[in-house]
Design a protein around this motif. Structure first.
Motif, PDB file in Angstrom:
ATOM      1  N   GLY A 144       0.828  -1.222  -0.085  1.00 29.22           N
ATOM      2  CA  GLY A 144       0.095  -0.079  -0.019  1.00 29.22           C
ATOM      3  C   GLY A 144       0.904   1.066   0.090  1.00 29.22           C
ATOM      4  N   GLY A 145       1.887   1.058   0.601  1.00 25.27           N
ATOM      5  CA  GLY A 145       2.849   2.377   0.489  1.00 25.27           C
ATOM      6  C   GLY A 145       2.548   3.514   1.261  1.00 25.27           C
ATOM      7  N   GLY A 146       1.710   3.281   2.226  1.00 25.53           N
ATOM      8  CA  GLY A 146       1.148   4.645   2.950  1.00 25.53           C
ATOM      9  C   GLY A 146       0.028   5.371   2.420  1.00 25.53           C
ATOM     10  N   ARG A 147      -0.515   4.584   1.203  1.00 25.10           N
ATOM     11  CA  ARG A 147      -1.756   5.388   0.551  1.00 25.10           C
ATOM     12  C   ARG A 147      -2.834   5.143   1.653  1.00 25.10           C
ATOM     13  NH1 ARG A 147      -2.149   2.290  -4.742  1.00 25.10           N
ATOM     14  NH2 ARG A 147      -1.020   0.840  -3.761  1.00 25.10           N
ATOM     15  N   LEU A 148      -3.986   5.979   1.225  1.00 25.10           N
ATOM     16  CA  LEU A 148      -5.207   5.942   2.278  1.00 25.10           C
ATOM     17  C   LEU A 148      -6.282   5.406   1.762  1.00 25.10           C
ATOM     18  CD1 LEU A 148      -6.615   7.297   4.707  1.00 25.10           C
ATOM     19  CD2 LEU A 148      -6.864   9.169   3.468  1.00 25.10           C
ATOM     20  N   ALA A 149      -6.859   4.311   2.391  1.00 26.16           N
ATOM     21  CA  ALA A 149      -8.026   3.729   2.054  1.00 26.16           C
ATOM     22  C   ALA A 149      -9.146   4.067   2.758  1.00 26.16           C
ATOM     23  CB  ALA A 149      -7.587   2.081   1.965  1.00 26.16           C
ATOM     24  N   LEU A 150     -10.069   4.540   2.392  1.00 20.15           N
ATOM     25  CA  LEU A 150     -11.541   4.735   3.168  1.00 20.15           C
ATOM     26  C   LEU A 150     -12.271   3.091   2.994  1.00 20.15           C
ATOM     27  CD1 LEU A 150     -13.530   6.465   4.567  1.00 20.15           C
ATOM     28  CD2 LEU A 150     -14.584   6.614   2.265  1.00 20.15           C
ATOM     29  N   VAL A 151     -12.710   2.856   4.143  1.00 21.57           N
ATOM     30  CA  VAL A 151     -13.325   1.619   4.346  1.00 21.57           C
ATOM     31  C   VAL A 151     -14.878   2.023   4.706  1.00 21.57           C
ATOM     32  CG1 VAL A 151     -13.883  -0.727   5.013  1.00 21.57           C
ATOM     33  CG2 VAL A 151     -11.438   0.256   4.660  1.00 21.57           C
ATOM     34  N   THR A 152     -16.073   1.922   4.114  1.00 22.98           N
ATOM     35  CA  THR A 152     -17.296   1.963   4.573  1.00 22.98           C
ATOM     36  C   THR A 152     -17.964   0.395   5.050  1.00 22.98           C
ATOM     37  OG1 THR A 152     -18.279   1.511   2.340  1.00 22.98           O
ATOM     38  CG2 THR A 152     -17.854   3.891   2.914  1.00 22.98           C
ATOM     39  N   GLY A 153     -19.117   0.523   5.747  1.00 24.37           N
ATOM     40  CA  GLY A 153     -19.534  -0.604   6.257  1.00 24.37           C
ATOM     41  C   GLY A 153     -18.375  -1.558   7.193  1.00 24.37           C
ATOM     42  N   VAL A 154     -17.712  -0.685   7.706  1.00 20.81           N
ATOM     43  CA  VAL A 154     -16.362  -1.232   8.661  1.00 20.81           C
ATOM     44  C   VAL A 154     -17.198  -1.918   9.874  1.00 20.81           C
ATOM     45  CG1 VAL A 154     -16.076   0.724  10.302  1.00 20.81           C
ATOM     46  CG2 VAL A 154     -14.131  -0.682   9.481  1.00 20.81           C
ATOM     47  N   THR A 155     -18.218  -1.735  10.274  1.00 27.36           N
ATOM     48  CA  THR A 155     -18.574  -2.446  11.589  1.00 27.36           C
ATOM     49  C   THR A 155     -19.448  -3.801  11.127  1.00 27.36           C
ATOM     50  OG1 THR A 155     -20.953  -1.218  11.507  1.00 27.36           O
ATOM     51  CG2 THR A 155     -19.173  -0.269  12.899  1.00 27.36           C
ATOM     52  N   GLY A 156     -19.470  -3.912   9.780  1.00 21.79           N
ATOM     53  CA  GLY A 156     -19.919  -5.244   9.389  1.00 21.79           C
ATOM     54  C   GLY A 156     -19.321  -6.341   8.988  1.00 21.79           C
ATOM     55  N   TYR A 157     -19.484  -7.448   8.495  1.00 26.31           N
ATOM     56  CA  TYR A 157     -18.910  -8.764   8.345  1.00 26.31           C
ATOM     57  C   TYR A 157     -17.561  -8.633   7.426  1.00 26.31           C
ATOM     58  CZ  TYR A 157     -17.842 -13.509   7.326  1.00 26.31           C
ATOM     59  OH  TYR A 157     -17.057 -14.602   7.325  1.00 26.31           O
ATOM     60  N   ILE A 158     -17.660  -7.847   6.218  1.00 22.93           N
ATOM     61  CA  ILE A 158     -16.481  -7.922   5.378  1.00 22.93           C
ATOM     62  C   ILE A 158     -15.854  -6.890   5.879  1.00 22.93           C
ATOM     63  CG2 ILE A 158     -15.703  -7.496   3.122  1.00 22.93           C
ATOM     64  CD1 ILE A 158     -17.221 -10.061   3.293  1.00 22.93           C
ATOM     65  N   GLY A 159     -16.158  -5.496   6.189  1.00 24.83           N
ATOM     66  CA  GLY A 159     -15.587  -4.365   6.400  1.00 24.83           C
ATOM     67  C   GLY A 159     -14.564  -4.601   7.615  1.00 24.83           C
ATOM     68  N   GLY A 160     -15.121  -5.325   8.439  1.00 23.62           N
ATOM     69  CA  GLY A 160     -14.312  -5.350   9.919  1.00 23.62           C
ATOM     70  C   GLY A 160     -12.980  -6.391   9.757  1.00 23.62           C
ATOM     71  N   ARG A 161     -13.196  -7.424   8.620  1.00 23.17           N
ATOM     72  CA  ARG A 161     -12.234  -8.283   8.381  1.00 23.17           C
ATOM     73  C   ARG A 161     -11.191  -7.475   7.396  1.00 23.17           C
ATOM     74  NH1 ARG A 161     -13.740 -14.521   8.942  1.00 23.17           N
ATOM     75  NH2 ARG A 161     -15.401 -14.121  10.648  1.00 23.17           N
ATOM     76  N   LEU A 162     -11.460  -6.407   6.467  1.00 20.42           N
ATOM     77  CA  LEU A 162     -10.613  -6.056   5.563  1.00 20.42           C
ATOM     78  C   LEU A 162      -9.663  -4.943   6.298  1.00 20.42           C
ATOM     79  CD1 LEU A 162     -10.180  -5.369   2.666  1.00 20.42           C
ATOM     80  CD2 LEU A 162     -11.748  -3.766   2.621  1.00 20.42           C
ATOM     81  N   VAL A 163     -10.108  -4.536   7.022  1.00 19.19           N
ATOM     82  CA  VAL A 163      -9.522  -3.380   7.765  1.00 19.19           C
ATOM     83  C   VAL A 163      -7.876  -3.672   8.187  1.00 19.19           C
ATOM     84  CG1 VAL A 163      -8.996  -1.595   9.907  1.00 19.19           C
ATOM     85  CG2 VAL A 163     -11.184  -1.809   8.380  1.00 19.19           C
ATOM     86  N   PRO A 164      -7.892  -4.958   8.980  1.00 19.26           N
ATOM     87  CA  PRO A 164      -6.396  -5.431   9.517  1.00 19.26           C
ATOM     88  C   PRO A 164      -5.616  -5.824   8.270  1.00 19.26           C
ATOM     89  CG  PRO A 164      -8.141  -6.724  10.061  1.00 19.26           C
ATOM     90  CD  PRO A 164      -9.001  -5.552   9.840  1.00 19.26           C
ATOM     91  N   GLU A 165      -6.286  -6.430   7.113  1.00 14.78           N
ATOM     92  CA  GLU A 165      -5.458  -6.726   6.086  1.00 14.78           C
ATOM     93  C   GLU A 165      -4.951  -5.558   5.120  1.00 14.78           C
ATOM     94  OE1 GLU A 165      -5.038 -10.068   5.720  1.00 14.78           O
ATOM     95  OE2 GLU A 165      -6.385 -10.547   7.418  1.00 14.78           O
ATOM     96  N   LEU A 166      -5.651  -4.473   5.348  1.00 11.97           N
ATOM     97  CA  LEU A 166      -5.097  -3.287   4.633  1.00 11.97           C
ATOM     98  C   LEU A 166      -4.072  -2.775   5.399  1.00 11.97           C
ATOM     99  CD1 LEU A 166      -8.457  -1.489   3.510  1.00 11.97           C
ATOM    100  CD2 LEU A 166      -6.778  -2.105   1.918  1.00 11.97           C
ATOM    101  N   LEU A 167      -4.006  -2.685   6.682  1.00 10.54           N
ATOM    102  CA  LEU A 167      -3.264  -2.396   7.430  1.00 10.54           C
ATOM    103  C   LEU A 167      -1.731  -3.070   7.480  1.00 10.54           C
ATOM    104  CD1 LEU A 167      -5.259  -1.310  10.943  1.00 10.54           C
ATOM    105  CD2 LEU A 167      -3.975   0.164   9.493  1.00 10.54           C
ATOM    106  N   ALA A 168      -2.137  -4.381   7.307  1.00 12.75           N
ATOM    107  CA  ALA A 168      -0.710  -5.188   7.294  1.00 12.75           C
ATOM    108  C   ALA A 168      -0.064  -5.157   6.056  1.00 12.75           C
ATOM    109  CB  ALA A 168      -1.193  -6.743   7.349  1.00 12.75           C
TER     110      ALA A 168
END
Length: 539
Positions: A29-53
């Motif tokens: 990701g090189g420090g780029r910024l990703a906006l995640v909507t639906g973050v309290t839901g099933y997919i969004g809550g799992r996507l966030v840590p993968e983006l960070l990693a």
């Protein structure tokens, strides 16, 4: 502000175990910024840590940001409060964003969900274009061409087309049944198979489906953020197996060590009747079950594998059905479920803040308050309080809770079927049977908001306190804000039972804390199918 420590993001799950990485070799990701909507839901809550990693900075956009406060990655992200249908909130959330994940939908919110989805997608696409977002990524539904689609699939199709026409390069990923611990589709399959060794089924059990593991869905989502700017199209995604729903139930039974199921399809069960049947047998409520069932009428099979030009298969290949089910059951058995379908708000459930006193502007507020000293440490009492519900029970008149749970199920509510995400740990936003965790102060307060069908709003506070003598005190407060005459009648109708239900709960929790003090933790019962209104599984 976005965290600069994204590259050092937590790579363990909530239990501290190494998290299974779906993104082998994913672009940095090189420090780029990703906006995640639906973050309290099933997919969004799992996507966030993968983006960070993967080296992304993450901005989470949520209507209820407080529900994220207990997530292990909360300190590593920026959180923006707002509604995806609010243009002003969207402009602020999308400012400076490189990629925006659109993971919101109005599924199960009523007959007008299609118009709500349409309006929200149009506003999001317009705001993304004005903010010069580099790419939008949307996870939609897989559907056949040339057929009259169910309202759910047709709305997913329309949202994808709206985003593709927004003027922002867009990747639309179209998936069928997602296999993973806690997903609505998986829970429906799981409970139908486990609870019904013999079943009369609708004819859609012969429809062909190409399911996909949540691990591979996350991989496709993560890699899609780095597609070339000239890519603006939809891609079908699916696992390696094409199965009928009947075959999926039989193979689930085999993986789970169950006997072969006797399945007898008939032609008289309409999708409407089927959804009521699913709503009774599984934890998935009718409002969510109906669109899921209606979508199963269609054959949903990947038509091409063009996605492989941009997202290569993982070195070990896409996860097959049996392996995906085995992994999901392992996560459930270990209480290692990061998110669930119920992590998102239940459609129609109240979301206003709890009034702080009886004279609040909203009108009458009835209170049932009980307290008693406990011969145990605050830590022991909190251990019992924080593990209440699910397989651990409610420390009260079990039959009364089960009857009320079934009444709620048959009126379209969640009943006691949702259980707990984790048998011991609790965080804001979790569901516990028919309650949702609204506030947690570790060691001091667990506040639950009722999501059952009620003629009013209800909360339950479980507090750990100390009196002037330094003794541990358990305080239990039930609040009810009635809606109209029916709400008043409801409160006075159930009040005579409070002494048995809440009084018994008060005494038994105190006794359990004292036992905990003397004996230590009681082993949590292993997951097992149950036939009552309560779910015995944690997922």
């Amino acid at each position: 502000m976005p965290s600069d420590a994204a590259g050092a993001a937590n790579t363990t799950n909530e239990q501290g175990r190494p998290r299974e990485r779906p993104a082998d070799g994913a672009p940095d990701g090189g420090g780029r910024l990703a906006l995640v909507t639906g973050v309290t839901g099933y997919i969004g809550g799992r996507l966030v840590p993968e983006l960070l990693a993967a080296g992304w900075r993450v901005r989470a956009f949520a209507r209820h940001p407080q529900r994220l406060s207990d997530r292990p990655w909360f300190e590593d992200i920026e959180v923006v409060a707002g509604d995806a249908a609010d243009p002003e909130a969207l402009r602020g959330a999308l400012e400076g964003t490189d990629v925006a994940y659109y993971l919101v939908h109005s599924l199960g919110t009523g007959h007008r969900f299609e118009s709500t989805d349409r309006h929200t997608a149009l506003e999001f696409g317009r705001a993304a274009r004005e903010a010069r977002v580099g790419r939008v990524v949307y996870l939609g539904g897989l559907y056949p061409e040339g057929e009259e689609l169910s309202p759910h699939l047709d709305s997913r199709r329309e949202v994808g087309e709206i985003l593709l026409a927004s003027g922002v390069p867009t990747t639309v990923l179209r998936a069928a049944v997602i296999l993973g611990s806690g997903s609505a589709s998986f829970e429906m399959l799981r409970y139908l198979t486990e609870r019904l060794p013999v079943m009369i089924t609708p004819r859609w059990v012969h429809t062909r489906i190409q399911p996909i593991a949540i691990r591979d869905v996350l991989r496709y989502l993560l890699w899609s953020a780095s597609m070339p700017p000239d890519v603006n199209r939809a891609f079908d995604i699916g696992g390696p197996d094409v199965l009928t729903y009947r075959q999926m139930m039989q193979r689930y039974a085999a993986v789970a060590g169950l006997s072969r199921r006797i399945i007898m399809p008939v032609n008289v069960l309409t999708p409407n009747l089927s959804s009521h049947w699913v709503g009774v047998v599984t934890p998935v409520p009718n409002k969510l079950a109906r669109p899921l069932v209606e979508s199963l009428v269609h054959e949903v099979v990947v038509k091409d594998r063009d996605i492989a030009r941009y997202v290569p298969d993982p070195p070990s290949g896409l996860l097959g059905f049996d392996a995906a089910v085995e992994l999901a059951l392992q996560r459930i058995g270990e209480a290692d479920v990061a998110t669930r379908w119920a992590s998102a708000s239940t459609p129609g459930a109240p979301s206003d803040p709890m009034p702080s006193d009886p004279d609040w502007a909203g009108g009458s507020l009835y209170v049932d308050e009980r307290s008693s000293p406990v011969s145990a440490s605050p830590a022991s009492l909190w251990a019992v309080v924080s593990s209440i519900g699910g397989a651990n029970g409610w420390y009260s008149w079990a039959l009364a809770w089960q009857v009320r749970g079934w009444m709620d199920v048959f009126s379209g509510g969640p009943g006691l079927r949702r259980g707990r995400r984790d048998p011991n740990a609790v965080r804001v936003g979790d569901t516990i049977d028919w309650w949702r965790v609204e506030e947690v102060k570790p060691g001091a307060l667990l506040r639950l908001r009722a999501e059952m069908r009620l003629p009013g709003l209800a909360w339950l506070d479980l507090r750990v306190e100390a009196d002037e003598q330094g003794r541990t005190v358990f305080r239990q407060v039930a609040y009810f804000h009635p809606r109209g005459l029916l709400g008043q009648l409801y409160w006075w109708g159930v009040t005579p039972f409070h002494g048995v239900v809440f009084g018994g709960m008060q005494r038994n929790i105190a006794r359990a804390a004292e036992d905990y003090e003397r004996q230590g933790p009681i082993p949590t019962p292993p997951p097992q199918p149950v036939s009552s209104g309560r779910s015995g599984h944690r997922s």
